[in-house]
Design an enzyme around this catalytic site. Structure first.
Site, short mmCIF file in Angstrom:
data_model
loop_
_atom_site.label_atom_id
_atom_site.label_comp_id
_atom_site.label_asym_id
_atom_site.label_seq_id
_atom_site.Cartn_x
_atom_site.Cartn_y
_atom_site.Cartn_z
N VAL A 1 0.85 -1.21 0.00
CA VAL A 1 0.00 0.00 0.00
C VAL A 1 0.88 1.25 0.00
O VAL A 1 0.63 2.22 -0.72
CB VAL A 1 -0.95 0.00 1.22
CG1 VAL A 1 -1.70 1.33 1.31
CG2 VAL A 1 -1.94 -1.15 1.11
N ALA A 2 1.95 1.22 0.82
CA ALA A 2 2.83 2.39 0.92
C ALA A 2 3.60 2.61 -0.37
O ALA A 2 3.86 3.75 -0.76
CB ALA A 2 3.82 2.18 2.08
N ILE B 1 2.69 2.03 -3.42
CA ILE B 1 1.88 2.56 -4.52
C ILE B 1 1.53 4.01 -4.21
O ILE B 1 0.86 4.28 -3.21
CB ILE B 1 0.59 1.71 -4.70
CG1 ILE B 1 0.95 0.30 -5.14
CG2 ILE B 1 -0.35 2.36 -5.71
CD1 ILE B 1 -0.19 -0.68 -5.10
N GLU C 1 -0.65 6.40 -4.15
CA GLU C 1 -2.07 6.65 -4.45
C GLU C 1 -2.38 8.14 -4.57
O GLU C 1 -3.39 8.53 -5.13
CB GLU C 1 -2.97 6.01 -3.40
CG GLU C 1 -2.93 6.64 -2.01
CD GLU C 1 -1.84 6.04 -1.15
OE1 GLU C 1 -1.82 6.34 0.04
OE2 GLU C 1 -1.00 5.28 -1.66
N ASP D 1 -1.69 28.97 -37.60
CA ASP D 1 -2.28 29.80 -38.62
C ASP D 1 -1.54 31.13 -38.66
O ASP D 1 -0.94 31.54 -37.67
CB ASP D 1 -3.76 30.10 -38.28
CG ASP D 1 -4.66 28.96 -38.69
OD1 ASP D 1 -4.23 28.13 -39.50
OD2 ASP D 1 -5.80 28.91 -38.21
N ASP E 1 -9.09 27.67 -36.64
CA ASP E 1 -10.31 28.37 -36.27
C ASP E 1 -11.52 27.93 -37.07
O ASP E 1 -12.65 28.21 -36.71
CB ASP E 1 -10.14 29.90 -36.42
CG ASP E 1 -9.69 30.30 -37.83
OD1 ASP E 1 -9.63 29.41 -38.71
OD2 ASP E 1 -9.40 31.47 -38.05
N ASP F 1 -10.40 22.86 -39.91
CA ASP F 1 -9.29 22.55 -39.01
C ASP F 1 -9.63 21.48 -37.97
O ASP F 1 -8.73 20.94 -37.32
CB ASP F 1 -8.86 23.82 -38.26
CG ASP F 1 -8.39 24.92 -39.19
OD1 ASP F 1 -7.71 24.59 -40.17
OD2 ASP F 1 -8.71 26.09 -38.94
N ASN G 1 3.19 6.89 5.10
CA ASN G 1 2.62 6.98 3.76
C ASN G 1 1.55 8.09 3.71
O ASN G 1 1.49 8.87 2.77
CB ASN G 1 2.02 5.64 3.38
CG ASN G 1 1.49 5.62 1.96
OD1 ASN G 1 2.18 6.03 1.04
ND2 ASN G 1 0.26 5.17 1.80
N ASP H 1 3.18 11.49 1.95
CA ASP H 1 2.75 11.52 0.55
C ASP H 1 1.66 12.56 0.31
O ASP H 1 1.45 13.00 -0.81
CB ASP H 1 2.20 10.15 0.11
CG ASP H 1 3.31 9.21 -0.30
OD1 ASP H 1 4.47 9.58 -0.08
OD2 ASP H 1 3.01 8.13 -0.83
#
Length: 877
Positions: free
Chosen positions: A278-279, A281, A283, A325, A613, A617, A707, A711
Site C-alpha cells: 500500500v505504501a 503505490i 495513491e 495559422d 479556427d 481545421d 505513507n 505523501d
C-alpha cells in the site's frame, strides 16, 4: 469528381437535370438513392459506458486494488481516500470526453435548415435535408449554402468561406469552368460549399454533392474517424504503473518470504508485506497530477488560454512543433498600409506625410473618400479589410472621410467588377466640377492612364518602371493597389466604364499587408531557444506567407522551406515524411492536408501543437497532440475539437502555455521523485534489516502513517513550485523518454538506500546502547528524512538557500504540519498506544533530528556537483 473543371451544360447533362430543375417525382427517387442531405453520426456509446471506460486505466486498477488491501488490513481512512481520488479522476475524464462528443453536433448546426429550389421551373422552399444531386438552388445574401454546388449563375456573388477554407476575406464567385485539376477548395471560384454563407449578391447553383459526400461531410467523417492520441504523461504513467505493480509485488513477496524464513510470525509478515505494498503505490499521484493540471489551467486562463482537457496542460511541455495559422495568430488580422509609391519613390507609411505636408494630397483624399468603410457607434471602422486599411491611413494622416465628404460628396459610382479589376467613385467639388477616383490593379490602370501626378505636376510615365515597383512591393508580400483620378466639368452623361475610366492620372500605389504581431517575434525566438520549431500554415499566397515568416524569424533568409498545397498534394506520404521536418511554411493548404501534416510529424516522433479556427481545421485539431482553437475567430466546431482555446488568438499565448506545461511536468516529476524515493526508503529499511540480523524495524501502522502524512500535503504542495530558471532554454523532452530519465531512477535508488541506511543505523545504535525506544526513533528518522528530502528536491540544480525557503509557502506549511503531526504521535499520550510509540528523551530526539538531516545535506551536495559540472561544460564550450 472535379466539377469545377466542367462547363455548366456538361454538369447538367451528367446529372440529368436542367436550369429549370428536376421534377418532384425524380427528386423522391434520388432521395432514396442518395439519402438525406444530412451529416450522419456514428453510433455513440452510452453515458454509462463512457463513465465505466474511465476505470480501464492500469494505474486506476492498481489504486482500486490498493483500496481493497487497505480495507483488508483495517485502514478504512486510506480506503476512503483512494476511492475519492479514483472517483474524482473518473468524473474529470468523463466530463472531458462527453464535451468532446459535442464537436459533431456543432458541425451539424452549420448546415442550412431550408433551401429555395427550382423544381419543374417552380420556386419551392424545401427542407435542406431533402436536396438531391441535380437540384437547382437559388442563393442570395445572408443565406447558408445548403449543399455543394456548381454555380450556374453569379451576379456579384461573394461567399464567406473562412470556416471551411481559411480564406479571411469573402470570395468573389463566377461561373467559368476552371482547367486546373489540382486547384485548392478556396481557388474553385465556380463552386459553393455546404455550410458557407453568401455575403453579397445573388446566384444559382446545381447541387453536385449532398450529405456526407459534401466537403463538410468529408470533414465530419475525418472528425469521427480520427482518434485522439494519448498525452505523453498518460503514456508514461501507464508504463510507470505497470512496472511499479510488478516491482512492488516481487519485493513484498521477498519481504514476506525472508521474514517467515527467519521465524517472524506469518500474520505479522503478511500485514507488513501488505502495508508495504500500500505504501509503495503512490495513491496520491493521480490527485497530485489532477491538482497540478487544474492549478496550471487556472493560471493559464489569466494568460488568455482556456484549457478544455486537463492533460493538455502537461502535453504542452512536450511539444516539439507548433503549427500555427497566420492570420490573427501570428498577425494582427488587420490589413495595414505598409508602403506607398508616390512622387517617384517608395516610402514607408509611417514616414509619409509625417509632418502633415504631402507632395500629393490627392492620393490621401482618394483613399479617404473613394472608400466604403464606415465607423460603428464606438468609432471603430467597419467594412472590407482593404477599405478599412485605406480609411485608417488617410485618417491617421489628417484626411478624415467624414470631414472631406462635406466638400466632396459622392454623387455616383461604378462598383468593383472582377473583369475590370477596378472601381470608380464620382465626387462633386464646391465649384460644381466633378472629380473621379479610380482604384484597382495597377496593370489595368496603366492601360487607362495618360500621366502620373508628381510635385512638378502631371508627367508622362514609363509603364515598365511602375510595373517594376509593383513587382517589388508584391515580392515583399504586399497587396498592391493603384490609385488614379480624373476631373470633369460636369457628371458625364455616358457612365460606361470604357468612357469614364480613361484618360486617368496615376496618383500612386499603396502596398498593404496584415502585419505580424510585435509579441509574436519574441515568442518565435523563445520557441527556437526552447528547441521548438514554429511552422506557419496558411491559406494565403506563398509570397505573403514567406514575407511574414521571415519577418517573424520562422523562416531564415536563405531558407527555401516553403511548400504549397498543390505541391503537397503531389507528394506521397512517404516522400512527404522525408521532407516534413525541414518545411517551415505551408501556403494554400486544404483541410485534409492539415491532417496530413500532423500525421507526418507524429510519424516522425514529433509532438505537435496545431492551431485552427475553421471547420476545416477540426480533424487536425482533434488528431494533434495539442489542438489549439481560436477564441475570437474560431467556430464552435474547432473549439469543441480542440484541447485548448486562445482567448486572444495570439501565438505568444501558446508559448506562455508551453512554459506552464513544462513547469507542471517538472513538478509532477518532482512529486514522483519525492514519493518513490520515500517508498524506496521504506522498502530498503524493511528489506535490509534481516540481512544485518535486525528485527523488523517498523510495524504496519508506522508504514501506513508515514505513507499518509508524507505523501499527502507535502506532495501536493510541490504542485505550487515556481518554474525553474532557464526552463525555456532547454530542448523539449523526448516523446519516448522514460519518466525516470535524466538520473531520476538512480536518485530514487541511492537516496532511498541512504534513508534506509540512516534508519538502520538508528536502529542498530539504539539496540546496541540499550535504548528501549528504538522503534519510535526509526519511525521518526524515516518520516523526517522524507521531509528533508522534499525541501532539497524543489529544484533539480538550484540550492534551496538560493531559491529561498519561503518561495513555496504551501510546502513550508505542509512541512511544519507534518513535523507537528509526527511529534504528536510521540508526545501526545493517547496516541502512543494507537501508533505503538513512546516519548523520546531530548538526546534521543536530537539524535533522530541529526540522522534525519543526512538526506537533505546529501541531496544539496548532489545539486552542487551538478552545478559545477554544468559550469565546467559552459567554460569548455
Amino acid at each position: 469528381m472535379r466539377w469545377h473543371q466542367k462547363k455548366v451544360e456538361n454538369v447538367l447533362e451528367e446529372l440529368n437535370s436542367s436550369l429549370k430543375g428536376i421534377s418532384s417525382e425524380e427528386a423522391e427517387k434520388r432521395l432514396l438513392e442518395y439519402g438525406p442531405n444530412e451529416l450522419k453520426e456514428k453510433e455513440k456509446r452510452t453515458i454509462f459506458m463512457m463513465f465505466l471506460d474511465q476505470f480501464k486505466d492500469f494505474m486506476i486498477l492498481i489504486l482500486i486494488a490498493a483500496a481493497v488491501i487497505s480495507g483488508t488490513v483495517g485502514d478504512p481512512e486510506d480506503t476512503i481516500a483512494i476511492i475519492v481520488i479514483v472517483l474524482l479522476n473518473a468524473v474529470i475524464g468523463f466530463v472531458q470526453e462527453y464535451r468532446a462528443e459535442k464537436a459533431l453536433a456543432a458541425l451539424k448546426k452549420m448546415a442550412a435548415h431550408t433551401a429555395l429550389v427550382l423544381r419543374s421551373g417552380e420556386h419551392t422552399n424545401i427542407p435542406a435535408s431533402a436536396l438531391v444531386p441535380g437540384d437547382i438552388v437559388l442563393l442570395e445574401a445572408g443565406k447558408v449554402v445548403p449543399a455543394d454546388m456548381r454555380l450556374a449563375e453569379a451576379v456579384q456573388l461573394k461567399a464567406e468561406e473562412a470556416a471551411l477554407t481559411g480564406e479571411s476575406v469573402p470570395v468573389e464567385k463566377n461561373t467559368k469552368a476552371l482547367q486546373d485539376e489540382h486547384l485548392s477548395m478556396g481557388d474553385r471560384k465556380n463552386m459553393a460549399y455546404k455550410g458557407t454563407a453568401v455575403s453579397y449578391g445573388r446566384g444559382a447553383g446545381i447541387v453536385v454533392s449532398t450529405g456526407m459526400n459534401t466537403e463538410l461531410g468529408k470533414i465530419a467523417t475525418m472528425l469521427q474517424e480520427e482518434e485522439e492520441v494519448k498525452t505523453p504523461l498518460q503514456k508514461r504513467l501507464i508504463t510507470f504503473g505497470k512496472n511499479l505493480a510488478f516491482a512492488v509485488l516481487a519485493i513484498c513477496a521477498v519481504v514476506f518470504g525472508i521474514g517467515v524464513f527467519r521465524g517472524e510470525p506469518p500474520l505479522l509478515m503478511l500485514l507488513t508485506a501488505i502495508s508495504l505494498a500500500v505504501a509503495a503505490i503512490p495513491e496520491a499521484l493521480p490527485a497530485v497530477i489532477t491538482i497540478s493540471l487544474a492549478l496550471g489551467a487556472k493560471k493559464l486562463i489569466q494568460q488568455n488560454a482556456l484549457i478544455r482537457k486537463l492533460p493538455a496542460v502537461e502535453t504542452l511541455g512536450s511539444v516539439t512543433y507548433i503549427c500555427s495559422d497566420k492570420t490573427g495568430t501570428l498577425t494582427l488580422n488587420k490589413m495595414t498600409v505598409e508602403e506607398l509609391y508616390v512622387d517617384g519613390k517608395i516610402v514607408r507609411s509611417e514616414a509619409y506625410n509625417a509632418e502633415r505636408r504631402t507632395p500629393n494630397p490627392e492620393l490621401l483624399t482618394a483613399l479617404a473618400v473613394s472608400n466604403d468603410a464606415e465607423t460603428d457607434v464606438s468609432g471603430n471602422p467597419i467594412g472590407d479589410p482593404t477599405e478599412i486599411a485605406l480609411y485608417v491611413i488617410a485618417k491617421n494622416k489628417g484626411f478624415d472621410k467624414k470631414v472631406l465628404e462635406q466638400n466632396l460628396p459622392r454623387v455616383a459610382e461604378i462598383p468593383f467588377d472582377s473583369d475590370r479589376k477596378c472601381m470608380t467613385t464620382f465626387h462633386k467639388e464646391r465649384d460644381g466640377k466633378i472629380v473621379s477616383f479610380t482604384k484597382g490593379a495597377i496593370d489595368v490602370l496603366l492601360d487607362k492612364a495618360v500621366g502620373i501626378l508628381t510635385t512638378e505636376g502631371l508627367k508622362t510615365f514609363d509603364a515598365t518602371d511602375i510595373q517594376r515597383v509593383n513587382d517589388k512591393m508584391s515580392a515583399d508580400g504586399l497587396r498592391v493597389l493603384g490609385i488614379a483620378m480624373r476631373t470633369w466639368e460636369a457628371l458625364p452623361i455616358d457612365m460606361s466604364p470604357e468612357h469614364v475610366e480613361a484618360g486617368l492620372s496615376i496618383l500612386g500605389l499603396v502596398g498593404m499587408m496584415d502585419p505580424p504581431r510585435d509579441e509574436a517575434k519574441e515568442a518565435v525566438r523563445l520557441c527556437r531557444s526552447a528547441g521548438i520549431k514554429p511552422v506557419m500554415i496558411t491559406g494565403d499566397h506563398p509570397l505573403t506567407a514567406t514575407t511574414i515568416a521571415r519577418r517573424l524569424g520562422i523562416l531564415e533568409q536563405d531558407s527555401r522551406a516553403v511548400i504549397t498545397g498543390r505541391e503537397l498534394d503531389q507528394l506521397s506520404m512517404e516522400d512527404f515524411e522525408e521532407r516534413v521536418e525541414h518545411i517551415r511554411v505551408y501556403a494554400r493548404v486544404a483541410p485534409e492536408q492539415k491532417l496530413k501534416i500532423v500525421k507526418a510529424l507524429q510519424d516522425r516522433g514529433q509532438f505537435v501543437a496545431m492551431t485552427g479556427d475553421g471547420v476545416n481545421d477540426a480533424p487536425a485539431l482533434k488528431r494533434a497532440d495539442i489542438g489549439v482553437a481560436m477564441g475570437i475567430t474560431g467556430t464552435d466546431v474547432s473549439k469543441e475539437a480542440s484541447h485548448m482555446i486562445l482567448l486572444d488568438d495570439n501565438f505568444a499565448t501558446i508559448v506562455k502555455a508551453v512554459k506552464e506545461g513544462r513547469r507542471i511536468f517538472d513538478n509532477i516529476r518532482k512529486f514522483i521523485k519525492y514519493t518513490m524515493t520515500s517508498n524506496s526508503g521504506e522498502i530498503w529499511t524493511i528489506f535490509l534489516a534481516p540481512f544485518f540480523g535486525l528485527p523488523i524495524p517498523l510495524l504496519p501502522i508506522h508504514i501506513l502513517w508515514i505513507n499518509l502524512v508524507t505523501d499527502g500535503l507535502p506532495g501536493l504542495a510541490l504542485a505550487a513550485e515556481p518554474s525553474e530558471k532557464g526552463i525555456m532554454e532547454r530542448p523539449p523532452r523526448h516523446p519516448k523518454e522514460s519518466i525516470f530519465a535524466n538520473g531520476l531512477g538512480v536518485h530514487i535508488i541511492w537516496v532511498g538506500l541512504l534513508m534506509g541506511a540512516a534508519s538502520l543505523v538508528t536502529q542498530a545504535w539504539s539496540l546496541k546502547t540499550g535504548h528501549a525506544h528504538w522503534q519510535t526513533m526509526v519511525f521518526t528518522v524515516l518520516c523526517l528524512s522524507q521531509m528533508g528530502h522534499v525541501l532539497a528536491i524543489r529544484s533539480e540544480q538550484e540550492s534551496i538557500f538560493t531559491q529561498g525557503f519561503f518561495s513555496n509557502k504551501p510546502l513550508v506549511g505542509a512541512f511544519l504540519l507534518t513535523f507537528v503531526l509526527q511529534m504528536a504521535t510521540i508526545y501526545v499520550p493517547f496516541l502512543n498506544p494507537i501508533f505503538k510509540t513512546e516519548p523520546l528523551t531530548f538526546n534521543e530526539l536530537l539524535f533522530t533530528l541529526v540522522l534525519s538531516s543526512v538526506v537533505f545535506i546529501a541531496v544539496e551536495i548532489e545539486k552542487f556537483v551538478k552545478r559545477r559540472r554544468i559550469s565546467q561544460r559552459g567554460v569548455a564550450a
